[in-house]
Design a protein around this motif. Structure first.
Motif, mmCIF file in Angstrom:
data_model
loop_
_atom_site.group_PDB
_atom_site.id
_atom_site.type_symbol
_atom_site.label_atom_id
_atom_site.label_comp_id
_atom_site.label_asym_id
_atom_site.label_seq_id
_atom_site.Cartn_x
_atom_site.Cartn_y
_atom_site.Cartn_z
ATOM 1 N N GLU A 9 108.738 6.906 33.765
ATOM 2 C CA GLU A 9 109.003 5.551 34.466
ATOM 3 C C GLU A 9 110.278 5.570 35.140
ATOM 4 O O GLU A 9 111.316 6.113 34.586
ATOM 5 C CB GLU A 9 109.072 4.712 33.169
ATOM 6 C CG GLU A 9 107.664 4.127 32.490
ATOM 7 C CD GLU A 9 108.057 3.196 31.447
ATOM 8 O OE1 GLU A 9 109.403 2.547 31.357
ATOM 9 O OE2 GLU A 9 107.082 3.014 30.444
ATOM 10 N N SER A 10 110.246 5.283 36.397
ATOM 11 C CA SER A 10 111.325 4.750 36.970
ATOM 12 C C SER A 10 111.598 3.277 36.913
ATOM 13 O O SER A 10 110.614 2.491 36.119
ATOM 14 C CB SER A 10 111.397 4.985 38.433
ATOM 15 O OG SER A 10 110.542 3.968 39.361
ATOM 16 N N VAL A 11 112.466 2.545 37.479
ATOM 17 C CA VAL A 11 112.654 1.075 37.152
ATOM 18 C C VAL A 11 111.520 0.210 37.671
ATOM 19 O O VAL A 11 110.771 -0.721 37.148
ATOM 20 C CB VAL A 11 113.878 0.564 37.989
ATOM 21 C CG1 VAL A 11 113.860 -1.035 37.997
ATOM 22 C CG2 VAL A 11 115.328 0.904 37.082
ATOM 23 N N LYS A 12 110.874 0.748 38.903
ATOM 24 C CA LYS A 12 109.857 -0.027 39.590
ATOM 25 C C LYS A 12 108.604 0.816 39.361
ATOM 26 O O LYS A 12 107.527 0.095 39.871
ATOM 27 C CB LYS A 12 110.215 -0.011 40.843
ATOM 28 C CG LYS A 12 111.549 -0.904 41.492
ATOM 29 C CD LYS A 12 111.489 -1.451 42.850
ATOM 30 C CE LYS A 12 112.361 -2.597 43.027
ATOM 31 N NZ LYS A 12 113.862 -2.601 42.444
ATOM 32 N N ALA A 13 108.286 1.854 38.929
ATOM 33 C CA ALA A 13 107.021 2.358 38.648
ATOM 34 C C ALA A 13 106.724 3.405 37.698
ATOM 35 O O ALA A 13 107.620 3.631 37.020
ATOM 36 C CB ALA A 13 106.649 3.269 40.095
ATOM 37 N N ALA A 14 105.474 3.508 37.166
ATOM 38 C CA ALA A 14 105.028 4.392 36.285
ATOM 39 C C ALA A 14 104.541 5.575 36.751
ATOM 40 O O ALA A 14 103.715 5.273 37.630
ATOM 41 C CB ALA A 14 104.617 3.653 35.237
ATOM 42 N N VAL A 60 104.130 10.134 30.719
ATOM 43 C CA VAL A 60 104.242 9.294 31.826
ATOM 44 C C VAL A 60 105.716 9.291 32.143
ATOM 45 O O VAL A 60 106.502 9.131 31.042
ATOM 46 C CB VAL A 60 103.662 7.765 31.427
ATOM 47 C CG1 VAL A 60 103.957 6.921 32.169
ATOM 48 C CG2 VAL A 60 102.418 7.984 31.045
ATOM 49 N N ASP A 76 115.462 7.398 39.989
ATOM 50 C CA ASP A 76 116.225 7.450 38.672
ATOM 51 C C ASP A 76 115.148 7.190 37.646
ATOM 52 O O ASP A 76 114.427 6.098 37.438
ATOM 53 C CB ASP A 76 117.136 6.421 38.731
ATOM 54 C CG ASP A 76 118.403 6.646 39.509
ATOM 55 O OD1 ASP A 76 118.644 5.541 40.282
ATOM 56 O OD2 ASP A 76 118.933 7.388 39.397
ATOM 57 N N VAL A 77 115.053 8.289 36.853
ATOM 58 C CA VAL A 77 113.710 8.041 35.663
ATOM 59 C C VAL A 77 114.703 7.621 34.505
ATOM 60 O O VAL A 77 115.715 7.683 34.099
ATOM 61 C CB VAL A 77 113.717 9.633 35.207
ATOM 62 C CG1 VAL A 77 112.893 9.553 33.773
ATOM 63 C CG2 VAL A 77 112.998 10.592 36.036
ATOM 64 N N VAL A 78 113.934 6.359 34.037
ATOM 65 C CA VAL A 78 114.443 5.648 32.934
ATOM 66 C C VAL A 78 114.013 5.825 31.502
ATOM 67 O O VAL A 78 114.385 5.609 30.462
ATOM 68 C CB VAL A 78 114.730 4.212 33.299
ATOM 69 C CG1 VAL A 78 115.442 3.945 34.542
ATOM 70 C CG2 VAL A 78 113.218 3.541 33.403
ATOM 71 N N PHE A 79 112.678 6.196 31.879
ATOM 72 C CA PHE A 79 112.030 6.576 30.391
ATOM 73 C C PHE A 79 110.799 7.661 30.548
ATOM 74 O O PHE A 79 110.211 7.634 31.633
ATOM 75 C CB PHE A 79 111.324 5.380 29.717
ATOM 76 C CG PHE A 79 110.804 5.642 28.431
ATOM 77 C CD1 PHE A 79 109.388 5.410 28.437
ATOM 78 C CD2 PHE A 79 111.373 5.935 27.261
ATOM 79 C CE1 PHE A 79 108.803 5.429 27.373
ATOM 80 C CE2 PHE A 79 110.873 5.966 26.144
ATOM 81 C CZ PHE A 79 109.478 5.863 26.216
ATOM 82 N N PRO A 134 117.273 10.194 29.782
ATOM 83 C CA PRO A 134 116.014 10.476 30.511
ATOM 84 C C PRO A 134 116.347 11.138 32.068
ATOM 85 O O PRO A 134 115.745 11.725 32.653
ATOM 86 C CB PRO A 134 115.196 9.144 30.975
ATOM 87 C CG PRO A 134 116.315 8.141 30.149
ATOM 88 C CD PRO A 134 117.094 8.731 29.421
ATOM 89 N N GLY A 135 117.828 10.659 32.352
ATOM 90 C CA GLY A 135 118.311 11.114 33.615
ATOM 91 C C GLY A 135 118.255 12.759 33.855
ATOM 92 O O GLY A 135 118.511 13.289 34.826
ATOM 93 N N ASN A 192 116.143 14.141 36.438
ATOM 94 C CA ASN A 192 116.602 14.259 37.634
ATOM 95 C C ASN A 192 117.730 15.329 37.909
ATOM 96 O O ASN A 192 117.962 15.928 38.786
ATOM 97 C CB ASN A 192 117.501 12.911 38.031
ATOM 98 C CG ASN A 192 116.270 11.696 37.947
ATOM 99 O OD1 ASN A 192 116.335 10.893 36.977
ATOM 100 N ND2 ASN A 192 115.546 11.658 39.046
ATOM 101 N N GLU A 222 107.720 8.965 28.530
ATOM 102 C CA GLU A 222 106.678 8.852 27.522
ATOM 103 C C GLU A 222 105.907 10.221 27.062
ATOM 104 O O GLU A 222 105.051 10.874 27.858
ATOM 105 C CB GLU A 222 105.538 7.837 27.632
ATOM 106 C CG GLU A 222 104.661 7.313 26.591
ATOM 107 C CD GLU A 222 103.780 6.151 27.142
ATOM 108 O OE1 GLU A 222 104.161 5.495 27.635
ATOM 109 O OE2 GLU A 222 102.427 6.630 27.052
#
Lengths: 445, 499, 130
Positions: free
Chosen positions: C60-65, C58, C37-40, C87-88, C91, C42
């Motif tokens: 960002e998912s919840v856990k990674a960039a 860039v 899941d893409v959250v943001f 941002p979804g 996906n 850049e």
């Protein structure tokens, strides 16, 4: 050893279960030449002896409870509600870890969320982080945000901003291509508008003002945010957050970032720490905020739940591309501030600020009647103000010792041109007798 | 029910007119001092704080606290966090009014007891770590790392070494290492680890040149293993004129056993909130004193505490000092706790702590290794890492196992770190846990392994028994709601959309 | 998995439209699955000049960039600002509404160094084996 449970028998049994014959097999990877260093620290003390030692050491301190204190300058004596102390002593808050496992940390997370909410209310800006180390580091990181956000290389700061904050920003920028430049203050202690406007150009990333400033003067920032915004720069305000209850807030002044010291919100002075850096921004700068953010969401059953969010800004994910390296912050201090603001509430926060203003204004007007001291009474102040001594201030301090009074913070060490001037702070902790006694003592100096 | 299910914010419990604290009514000024203040300087709109009585506020926060795990209620085997017991005499010490009522700018004659503590803690940290001087200013480990990088920069600059632009960090390092270096403009280069999580010497040699300012290391590493080649590593870096920085997060197993100063490190930071037992507070405050060898002393932040025949003093600022890294003197309350801790455990206590930490970790490792894959099966120091990728076959990740442990009464270990191990679970029991607790943890882990075989859903959807189930963190990140105002705005917007 | 024929692909899982001088760039279906899941996102600023292979955005998912690299050199002429509120889309529609930015190519010949849909499909297949 009260904190361990392993006896010598237990240790032998463990070694057997682990499958080694001696402990040294477990540290075999440590080169022999490094092992068994001679470490000389004092021998262990039992708990009663530790208490005795701490009490003895404490006895060598003269505190603001032993002497009547008018010291301010970035660390303030305030009334701390007893209920606050009970709340932050609660083990489930005190000995909890960072809320990376939200299901096991809803207490901490909701408290952070409420702290964030209270700080947005107090400063009038949109988004607050969960805390920074202190006012100086919070302000330094605000400068870094401005530099990154605008892609420019200069930051302007008023010389009436706390000397420790300016020094910390300078330390943070040393060795980088960024430059910190100061603009001065006028005779009354307010920032020099003309000097500032002359320095504001297309290479300025951010501008920092303090209000009330280091001299206690509430700054008039009328028109500043428009000029700064037109210049494409970021406006950063720092100041005693208690003062925002009655004076114009950073948000009302049009600032983009409010970054400063939250110690007045329920933290003891404690010789300088742990304190609380607040960091609150406009909505537009939300993704540039350093540090942790607690957010509201739902759990799998649709129930309200809090969790750390926007973590992909942070060091544990971005690593060298993170905007900040902050990991541990000052969470328990934020909890203290949250408790303080909740206990005082809408009316109390206003009242305590009004009382501070009342005590300091009364003291200022009384001192203004003294022959040996000069004080400006026309400026708007919160709870501190400048006094000029006609006799050397060092002598005044010396005499005050006999009366068991700390008269204020000498300004010359910070501002060489302010000879024999000192900063006097009077908060809600001072009774009328305290203030009158101080004035009497000053009269005799 | 025992744990309150009322999840309202204080703002939502607020009722107009209630207050939690009474303040003095008397005003000393004859006229309202705000009366003469120009309107444009005054706050325009009110601060909409909640209005609650004291009993309500207390109940609100105490109920919140009961939704937390904590060291005082649960076992927290978090790798690299050293969640040891927080002794209560330390709390007592830090709360003494003779310390809390000290103003940081008081003259030094009035604070001799406080300065003696600062000096005394520094002396002990010097002995324990083998370094020459410490600054107590940094407020946390990461702050210490930043300070350390400033010292690296200042040192090389003073020698005219302007071309040292690289900082090396292992790929197994904590994120604060590269983040701190990058903040000062260094180019961060990752050095590979071998299968033991130790520095790959060949890869290190490949990256080592005259452009390297510093190598940052933690030893033991994040797999709990000691860098056998540490003396060779420090020699190699020094040969090229670089400095060595020690991340003190993993110091707990070395007390009285080995010292970073002897290994060749030039700069170290220590986490008082890890090795030295100060409480985590839900995420701080911590304290990250930074220690250096002689050649770096002139660059330390000012001021430092010195001892003279006339008493303790603030030393004159060194002209080469990097300046200040924060206001005033450091997180004093945390420092007092660490001081009380060291006076309590004393010289002989040091080795007892590290030995017990190592024994507890190896005991757990050995008890778990038949059911789980231990990343490296050699004896570890204070922590070890499990590789849980085998459970991927049932669609279970390390994070799920961590969540199921919460149901079974244990805080999850560190999950998905270090990055060099797939599906990592990093376990550090510390020395203050009993054998019974460790055995209970092993039983719980084995139970989870069985559940993954028979009923993986119970693990994949864990936790089931806590105040909330898994929060939707994707939603939290896509639609950040970070304050009560945001919450109200969302509600209003949602109502409009529905209407 | 779907890899449209009219696009070219990088080893780092970006796609770029193969025809024209002002072309859109995004991430492949494979990438969005890996990111989860893409959250943001850049996005690059308009006017930014990028080189082939350098970071342009860039995710960002919840856990990674995740760094998104420019498949070719050029100037950024547009960015998909709808991703700010949604941002979804990355996906849901990685080749359509989830496009990220538009490039004005400075050296269209660079497109020949990239993989075709078939080559990219094989590349994914080979990588999965290891």
């Amino acid at each position: 050893m009260p904190y361990l449970s392993l006896t010598e028998e237990d240790k032998k049994a463990f070694l057997h279960q682990i499958g080694v014959r001696s402990f040294s097999e477990l540290i075999a990877s440590i080169p022999q030449s490094l092992r068994d260093p001679k470490v000389s620290i004092p021998e262990a003390l039992s708990e009663p002896e530790v208490q005795g030692l701490i009490t003895r050491l404490g006895g060598k301190n003269t505190t603001t409870k032993d002497f009547l204190s008018f010291l301010g300058a970035g660390s303030y004596e305030h009334f701390i509600p007893a209920a606050l102390v009970e709340i932050i002593s609660r083990q489930e808050f005190l000995t909890a870890y960072t809320p990376y496992q939200p299901e096991a940390s809803q207490g901490t997370l909701q408290a952070i969320y409420e702290y964030q909410s209270l700080m947005t209310e107090l400063t009038g800006l949109a988004v607050s982080n969960a805390s920074h180390y202190d006012g100086a580091t919070s302000l330094a990181e605000a400068a870094l945000v401005a530099l990154k956000h605008t892609d420019r290389s200069r930051v302007l700061v008023a010389r009436s901003v706390h000397p420790h904050y300016r020094e910390t920003i300078r330390t943070y920028l040393a060795g980088t291509p960024y430059v910190l430049e100061e603009f001065g203050f006028d005779a009354g202690g307010s920032f020099n508008r003309q000097e500032f406007l002359e320095k504001l150009d297309g290479n300025v990333a951010g501008v920092i003002f303090q209000t009330p400033n280091f001299f206690g003067v509430v700054e008039d920032l009328e028109g500043m945010s428009e000029k700064i915004r037109a210049n494409g720069s970021v406006m950063i305000l720092t100041g005693d957050p208690l003062s925002f209850a009655i004076f114009r807030t950073p948000g009302e002044w049009g600032a983009d970032i409010a970054a400063g010291e939250g110690q007045p919100l329920g933290l003891p002075m404690s010789f300088g720490g742990p304190y609380l850096g607040y960091f609150v921004t406009s909505q537009a700068l939300m993704r540039r905020i350093p540090g942790r953010l607690a957010g509201l969401t739902q759990d799998a059953d649709g129930k309200r739940a809090f969790c750390l969010t926007l973590q992909a800004r942070e060091q544990h994910i971005r690593r060298e591309r993170a905007g900040s390296n902050i990991c541990s912050n000052q969470a328990l201090c934020a909890l203290a501030a949250c408790s303080y603001m909740t206990l005082l509430g809408k009316q109390g926060i206003r009242e305590v600020a009004e009382i501070n203003c009342d005590r300091a204004s009364y003291l200022r007007s009384q001192i203004s009647k003294l022959k040996n001291f000069e004080v400006e009474t026309s400026q708007t102040i919160f709870n501190e103000f400048r006094v000029k001594s006609k006799k050397p201030f060092a002598k005044v301090e010396e005499k005050m010792k006999a009366w068991k009074i700390f008269p204020g913070v000498a300004l010359q060490p910070f501002y060489p041109e302010l000879k024999d001037q000192f900063l006097v702070c009077a908060t809600e902790t001072k009774s009328k007798e305290d203030l009158d006694r101080f004035v009497e003592a000053l009269e005799k100096c | 029910m025992l744990i309150s299910s009322d999840d309202r914010l204080s703002f939502e419990k607020s009722r107009p007119g209630r207050r939690g604290v009474d303040l003095p009514k008397e005003r000393f000024c004859a006229a309202d001092p705000l009366g003469n203040v120009p309107q444009n300087l005054k706050r325009q709109g009110p601060a909409l704080f909640p209005e609650m009585s004291e009993p309500e506020v207390v109940r609100h926060f105490i109920n919140l606290s009961r939704k937390n795990f904590s060291v005082d209620t649960h076992f927290y085997p978090l790798g690299s966090c050293t969640m040891k017991y927080n002794p209560k005499v330390n709390e007592w010490a830090a709360r003494q009014e003779k310390f809390t009522a000290l103003h940081p700018l008081q003259s030094q004659e009035t604070t001799q007891g406080m300065l003696e503590i600062l000096w005394g803690l520094e002396e002990s940290l010097k002995e324990i770590s083998g370094m020459d001087r410490f600054t107590m200013q940094p407020a946390a480990g990461a702050h210490g790392e930043l300070t350390g990088m400033m010292l690296v920069r200042a040192y090389h600059a003073s020698r005219g070494d302007a071309h040292r632009t690289k900082v090396l960090v292992p790929d197994s390092s904590h994120g604060t290492n590269p983040a701190s270096a990058a903040l000062l403009g260094y180019h961060v280069v990752e050095v590979k680890s071998n299968s033991h999580g130790c520095v790959d010497l060949e890869d290190l040699k490949r990256h080592l040149d005259e452009h390297v300012a510093c190598l940052m290391l933690t030893n033991p590493n994040t797999l709990g293993l000691f860098e056998k080649n540490i003396l060779e590593i420090t020699r190699l870096v020094h040969e090229k004129g670089g400095l060595l920085y020690y991340d003190g997060a993993n110091l707990n197993p070395l007390l009285g056993i080995a010292r970073p100063g002897d290994m060749g490190f030039d700069i170290i930071h220590i986490n008082l909130h890890k090795t030295f037992s100060t409480p985590h507070g839900g995420g701080g405050p911590g304290s990250g004193p930074v220690g250096v060898k002689k050649h770096l002393v002139p660059f330390l932040p000012s001021p430092l505490v010195g001892k003279t025949k006339d008493g303790y003093v603030w030393e004159k600022r060194s002209p080469q000092s990097v300046g200040r890294v924060k206001s005033f003197h450091g997180n004093i309350g945390v420092i007092i706790r660490a001081y009380a801790y060291l006076r309590s455990i004393g010289r002989e206590g040091l080795r007892q702590v590290s030995e017990a930490a190592i024994l507890n970790a190896n005991y757990l490792r050995v008890k778990l290794k038949d059911t789980f894959c231990v990343a490296v099966n050699d004896p570890c120091l204070h922590e070890f890492v499990l590789n849980l990728s085998a459970f991927g076959a049932q669609g279970v990740h390390a994070g799920d196992i961590g969540k199921r442990l919460l149901d079974l009464g244990f805080h999850a270990p560190t999950v998905h770190f270090p990055l060099v191990v797939a599906e990592a679970l990093m376990i550090e029991p510390t020395e203050t846990e009993t054998q019974e607790t460790l055995d209970q943890f092993v039983s719980a882990m084995k139970q989870i392994a069985r559940e993954i075989e028979t009923d993986p859903a119970i693990v994949k959807n864990a936790p089931h028994t806590l105040p909330v189930r898994r929060p939707n963190d994707v939603l939290a990140a896509r639609k950040p709601i970070l304050s009560y105002r945001d919450m109200v705005r969302e509600k209003v917007l949602a109502a409009e959309v529905a209407a | 998995m779907n890899f449209p024929e009219n696009l070219r692909y990088t080893k780092t899982h970006e796609w770029i439209v193969a025809q024209g001088v002002k072309v859109k760039v995004g991430v492949t279906e494979y990438a969005q699955k890996e990111i989860s899941d893409v959250v943001f996102v850049e996005l690059p600023k308009k006017g930014l000049v990028v080189q082939q292979g350098k970071t342009a955005a860039v995710v960002e998912s919840v856990k990674a960039a995740f760094d998104i690299y420019a498949p070719a050199s050029g100037k950024v002429t547009d960015a998909n600002t709808t991703l700010e509120g949604n941002p979804g889309l990355v996906n849901q529609s990685p080749y359509g509404d989830g496009w990220m930015f538009e490039l004005e190519l400075s050296n269209p010949a660079e497109l020949n160094t990239l993989m075709t849909a078939q080559q990219y499909g094989e590349f994914i297949h080979q990588s999965a084996k290891h």
